[in-house]
Write a protein that holds these residues in place. Structure first.
Motif, PDB file in Angstrom:
ATOM      1  N   VAL A 127       0.831  -1.200   0.000  1.00 29.10           N
ATOM      2  CA  VAL A 127       0.000   0.000   0.000  1.00 29.10           C
ATOM      3  C   VAL A 127       0.866   1.251   0.000  1.00 29.10           C
ATOM      4  O   VAL A 127       0.608   2.209  -0.735  1.00 29.10           O
ATOM      5  CB  VAL A 127      -0.937   0.015   1.225  1.00 29.10           C
ATOM      6  CG1 VAL A 127      -1.630   1.365   1.344  1.00 29.10           C
ATOM      7  CG2 VAL A 127      -1.978  -1.077   1.098  1.00 29.10           C
ATOM      8  N   GLU A 128       1.901   1.238   0.814  1.00 32.22           N
ATOM      9  CA  GLU A 128       2.740   2.432   0.896  1.00 32.22           C
ATOM     10  C   GLU A 128       3.421   2.724  -0.441  1.00 32.22           C
ATOM     11  O   GLU A 128       3.509   3.872  -0.876  1.00 32.22           O
ATOM     12  CB  GLU A 128       3.779   2.294   2.007  1.00 32.22           C
ATOM     13  CG  GLU A 128       4.548   3.583   2.228  1.00 32.22           C
ATOM     14  CD  GLU A 128       5.474   3.541   3.438  1.00 32.22           C
ATOM     15  OE1 GLU A 128       6.218   4.519   3.603  1.00 32.22           O
ATOM     16  OE2 GLU A 128       5.468   2.546   4.171  1.00 32.22           O
ATOM     17  N   LEU A 129       3.890   1.687  -1.096  1.00 35.83           N
ATOM     18  CA  LEU A 129       4.536   1.873  -2.399  1.00 35.83           C
ATOM     19  C   LEU A 129       3.534   2.465  -3.398  1.00 35.83           C
ATOM     20  O   LEU A 129       3.850   3.408  -4.131  1.00 35.83           O
ATOM     21  CB  LEU A 129       5.077   0.540  -2.919  1.00 35.83           C
ATOM     22  CG  LEU A 129       5.814   0.606  -4.256  1.00 35.83           C
ATOM     23  CD1 LEU A 129       7.048   1.492  -4.155  1.00 35.83           C
ATOM     24  CD2 LEU A 129       6.217  -0.792  -4.716  1.00 35.83           C
ATOM     25  N   ALA A 130       2.329   1.915  -3.404  1.00 37.84           N
ATOM     26  CA  ALA A 130       1.305   2.419  -4.315  1.00 37.84           C
ATOM     27  C   ALA A 130       0.977   3.876  -3.993  1.00 37.84           C
ATOM     28  O   ALA A 130       0.801   4.704  -4.891  1.00 37.84           O
ATOM     29  CB  ALA A 130       0.043   1.562  -4.207  1.00 37.84           C
ATOM     30  N   HIS A 131       0.900   4.173  -2.713  1.00 34.49           N
ATOM     31  CA  HIS A 131       0.554   5.538  -2.318  1.00 34.49           C
ATOM     32  C   HIS A 131       1.659   6.520  -2.699  1.00 34.49           C
ATOM     33  O   HIS A 131       1.391   7.626  -3.187  1.00 34.49           O
ATOM     34  CB  HIS A 131       0.293   5.601  -0.815  1.00 34.49           C
ATOM     35  CG  HIS A 131      -0.306   6.901  -0.390  1.00 34.49           C
ATOM     36  ND1 HIS A 131       0.446   8.029  -0.190  1.00 34.49           N
ATOM     37  CD2 HIS A 131      -1.591   7.256  -0.166  1.00 34.49           C
ATOM     38  CE1 HIS A 131      -0.351   9.021   0.150  1.00 34.49           C
ATOM     39  NE2 HIS A 131      -1.592   8.584   0.177  1.00 34.49           N
ATOM     40  N   LEU A 132       2.899   6.124  -2.500  1.00 39.12           N
ATOM     41  CA  LEU A 132       4.015   7.011  -2.845  1.00 39.12           C
ATOM     42  C   LEU A 132       4.065   7.264  -4.345  1.00 39.12           C
ATOM     43  O   LEU A 132       4.332   8.382  -4.791  1.00 39.12           O
ATOM     44  CB  LEU A 132       5.337   6.404  -2.367  1.00 39.12           C
ATOM     45  CG  LEU A 132       5.578   6.427  -0.854  1.00 39.12           C
ATOM     46  CD1 LEU A 132       6.776   5.571  -0.504  1.00 39.12           C
ATOM     47  CD2 LEU A 132       5.779   7.847  -0.358  1.00 39.12           C
ATOM     48  N   ASP A 133       3.813   6.213  -5.123  1.00 34.68           N
ATOM     49  CA  ASP A 133       3.795   6.346  -6.573  1.00 34.68           C
ATOM     50  C   ASP A 133       2.744   7.376  -6.985  1.00 34.68           C
ATOM     51  O   ASP A 133       2.975   8.248  -7.818  1.00 34.68           O
ATOM     52  CB  ASP A 133       3.492   4.972  -7.183  1.00 34.68           C
ATOM     53  CG  ASP A 133       3.591   4.978  -8.700  1.00 34.68           C
ATOM     54  OD1 ASP A 133       4.368   5.798  -9.230  1.00 34.68           O
ATOM     55  OD2 ASP A 133       2.889   4.183  -9.335  1.00 34.68           O
ATOM     56  N   TYR A 134       1.576   7.274  -6.366  1.00 32.63           N
ATOM     57  CA  TYR A 134       0.477   8.200  -6.644  1.00 32.63           C
ATOM     58  C   TYR A 134       0.814   9.613  -6.147  1.00 32.63           C
ATOM     59  O   TYR A 134       0.494  10.609  -6.779  1.00 32.63           O
ATOM     60  CB  TYR A 134      -0.764   7.665  -5.925  1.00 32.63           C
ATOM     61  CG  TYR A 134      -1.991   8.537  -6.009  1.00 32.63           C
ATOM     62  CD1 TYR A 134      -2.706   8.657  -7.193  1.00 32.63           C
ATOM     63  CD2 TYR A 134      -2.454   9.209  -4.885  1.00 32.63           C
ATOM     64  CE1 TYR A 134      -3.855   9.432  -7.257  1.00 32.63           C
ATOM     65  CE2 TYR A 134      -3.602   9.987  -4.938  1.00 32.63           C
ATOM     66  CZ  TYR A 134      -4.293  10.093  -6.125  1.00 32.63           C
ATOM     67  OH  TYR A 134      -5.427  10.859  -6.187  1.00 32.63           O
ATOM     68  N   GLN A 135       1.494   9.662  -4.997  1.00 36.47           N
ATOM     69  CA  GLN A 135       1.749  10.937  -4.336  1.00 36.47           C
ATOM     70  C   GLN A 135       2.835  11.776  -5.024  1.00 36.47           C
ATOM     71  O   GLN A 135       2.878  12.982  -4.859  1.00 36.47           O
ATOM     72  CB  GLN A 135       2.183  10.650  -2.889  1.00 36.47           C
ATOM     73  CG  GLN A 135       2.094  11.838  -1.961  1.00 36.47           C
ATOM     74  CD  GLN A 135       0.656  12.216  -1.673  1.00 36.47           C
ATOM     75  OE1 GLN A 135      -0.214  11.367  -1.654  1.00 36.47           O
ATOM     76  NE2 GLN A 135       0.411  13.484  -1.492  1.00 36.47           N
ATOM     77  N   GLN A 136       3.693  11.094  -5.790  1.00 35.70           N
ATOM     78  CA  GLN A 136       4.832  11.803  -6.387  1.00 35.70           C
ATOM     79  C   GLN A 136       4.421  13.082  -7.105  1.00 35.70           C
ATOM     80  O   GLN A 136       5.090  14.102  -7.015  1.00 35.70           O
ATOM     81  CB  GLN A 136       5.553  10.889  -7.393  1.00 35.70           C
ATOM     82  CG  GLN A 136       6.558   9.975  -6.760  1.00 35.70           C
ATOM     83  CD  GLN A 136       7.390   9.282  -7.813  1.00 35.70           C
ATOM     84  OE1 GLN A 136       8.548   9.623  -8.026  1.00 35.70           O
ATOM     85  NE2 GLN A 136       6.805   8.314  -8.489  1.00 35.70           N
ATOM     86  N   SER A 137       3.315  13.000  -7.838  1.00 38.26           N
ATOM     87  CA  SER A 137       2.901  14.157  -8.629  1.00 38.26           C
ATOM     88  C   SER A 137       2.019  15.117  -7.832  1.00 38.26           C
ATOM     89  O   SER A 137       1.548  16.111  -8.361  1.00 38.26           O
ATOM     90  CB  SER A 137       2.123  13.677  -9.859  1.00 38.26           C
ATOM     91  OG  SER A 137       0.990  12.940  -9.453  1.00 38.26           O
TER      92      SER A 137
END
Length: 433
Positions: A127-137
């Motif tokens: 979940v954290e990896l997915a969230h960070l990927d989304y959060q980058q932008s």
């Protein structure tokens, strides 16, 4: 924008973009979006479908539609707007500025649910990896990943959280570490699967659209108390329990995360390792909610994921693992619908109508699974010394002993001749005793 906690009043809007193809119709998508919001504890005060003829780069919706959303928020005293679609960072920020309220899109909402539901260390990593990927932008927004005490994953935080500002370098470093940890998880899972492949016990994987009733069926069959609520995404981490079947001493039943239409790409990648459990199964049970008007579209979604995982051949559509369809929620169907579906089910031995709640059809379901798992059993003629009592007892406990009789004397004493039916896995176990 201030923090929005569970119980927030929300307006849910479902954009119906003319140029876009959807798996479900607008009504079904809106209902699903409301279900997703409820799953995270949001109070849906009103919901609406908004036709979008031309996508506006700055706000997605037209100016008049944004005014209508704002009016609905004022009228219903809503503090949150949920958009059932993908918003660009600019669209999200502009909508928040116009509406003077927090706005989250479908991806953000699903990430919130995943953040709350993920129970194991592996699930949290994913979940954290997915969230960070989304959060980058979306670094214009504050978030709470790297320093949080409790609460969700960034949008719907709660009291006790510490807000920090993250930069891209920090996110990239964290993502790099998470990917290494997840790679280790995948290797560990592969080893576990390999061990289970050599292992004696067959694996039955439950798959299906979210909220189809997988966890309820899992609980009924195993007596476990896995979370089984009428919520979307009630299960995130695969749960495994041992079950006993008439012809199989022990099988492993695996409950998996529910599938959903238009799953954000970040989540597909992040949860790949979890779904890969399915590829190690001996039998897949596709649990379907037959009371749902979108049951056919949901089936298509699930089969699409199984094809992506390589379970089903993309060219000929044939599965290399037997798939049983459990037509669940039979108790919710009216008489006419039951009759219509029962006729269809009668023509396919791999379709079993059931109710995981009432228990209807479960005996037939268990028999079918048992037949599939023992279909490869063959008869063995074995001659063992009476001194090998442990092996003889094992055959009686695990195999189907057809005949046993004296076979004279051997070097170590009396011999027993045993005719027994065993699957290849069971014979492998016996051979290694």
């Amino acid at each position: 924008m201030g923090e929005v906690s569970r119980g927030a009043r929300a307006v849910v809007v479902c954009p119906d973009i003319r140029s876009q193809r959807y798996d479900l119709d607008a009504e079904a998508r809106l209902e699903e979006a409301c279900g997703l919001a409820l799953a995270i504890g949001i109070e849906v005060v009103t919901s609406q479908i908004l036709p979008v003829r031309d996508v506006k780069p700055n706000t997605l919706f037209g100016s008049g539609q944004v005014d209508n959303i704002q009016a609905a928020c004022e009228l219903e005293e809503a503090e949150l707007v949920v958009v059932d679609g993908a918003l660009s960072p600019i669209q999200q920020r502009n909508l928040e500025d116009r509406l003077k309220r927090k706005v989250i899109d479908r991806t953000g909402l699903i990430l919130e649910i995943f953040g709350e539901r993920a129970a194991t260390a592996e699930g949290r990593l994913q979940v954290e990896l997915a969230h960070l990927d989304y959060q980058q932008s979306r670094l214009v927004r504050s978030w709470t990943h790297l320093e949080r005490q409790r609460g969700g994953f960034g949008f719907l935080g709660g009291p006790g959280e510490t807000q920090i500002e993250a930069d891209r370098r920090m996110i990239r470093q964290r993502m790099g570490r998470l990917r290494k940890e997840l790679e280790q998880v995948r290797k560990t899972r592969a080893l576990h699967r390999e061990r289970r492949g050599r292992a004696p016990w067959p694996i039955i994987a439950l798959v299906g659209y979210t909220n189809a009733g997988k966890s309820t069926l899992f609980n009924t069959l195993t007596g476990a108390e896995v979370m089984a609520e009428d919520l979307l995404f009630a299960t995130l981490d695969p749960t495994m329990r041992a079950v006993r079947l008439p012809g199989v001493e022990k099988a492993i039943l695996s409950d998996t995360v529910g599938f959903i239409s238009d799953l954000p790409t970040q989540l597909v990648a992040a949860f790949r390792a979890t779904l890969e459990e399915v590829t190690a199964a001996d039998v897949i049970v596709h649990v379907r909610d037959m009371s749902n008007p979108s049951a056919a579209a949901q089936k298509s979604q699930v089969l699409g994921v199984l094809t992506d995982l390589g379970v089903i051949d993309g060219e000929d559509g044939v599965s290399h693992i037997p798939i049983v369809e459990a037509w669940n929620k039979w108790d919710l169907l009216d008489t006419d619908k039951r009759a219509e579906l029962a006729e269809l089910a009668a023509n396919d031995e791999l379709v079993i109508p059931i109710s995981a709640i009432s228990g209807e059809g479960l005996d037939e379901f268990v028999t079918e699974i048992d037949d599939l798992l023992t279909a490869g059993a063959r008869e063995y003629h074995l001659v063992l010394s009476a001194a090998e009592g442990q092996k003889i007892a094992w055959l009686h406990a695990h195999g189907n002993v057809l005949n046993e009789q004296d076979a004279g004397e051997g070097e170590d004493g009396p011999l027993r001749a045993i005719d027994v039916k065993l699957t290849a896995k069971e014979f492998g176990r016996f051979d290694s005793l």
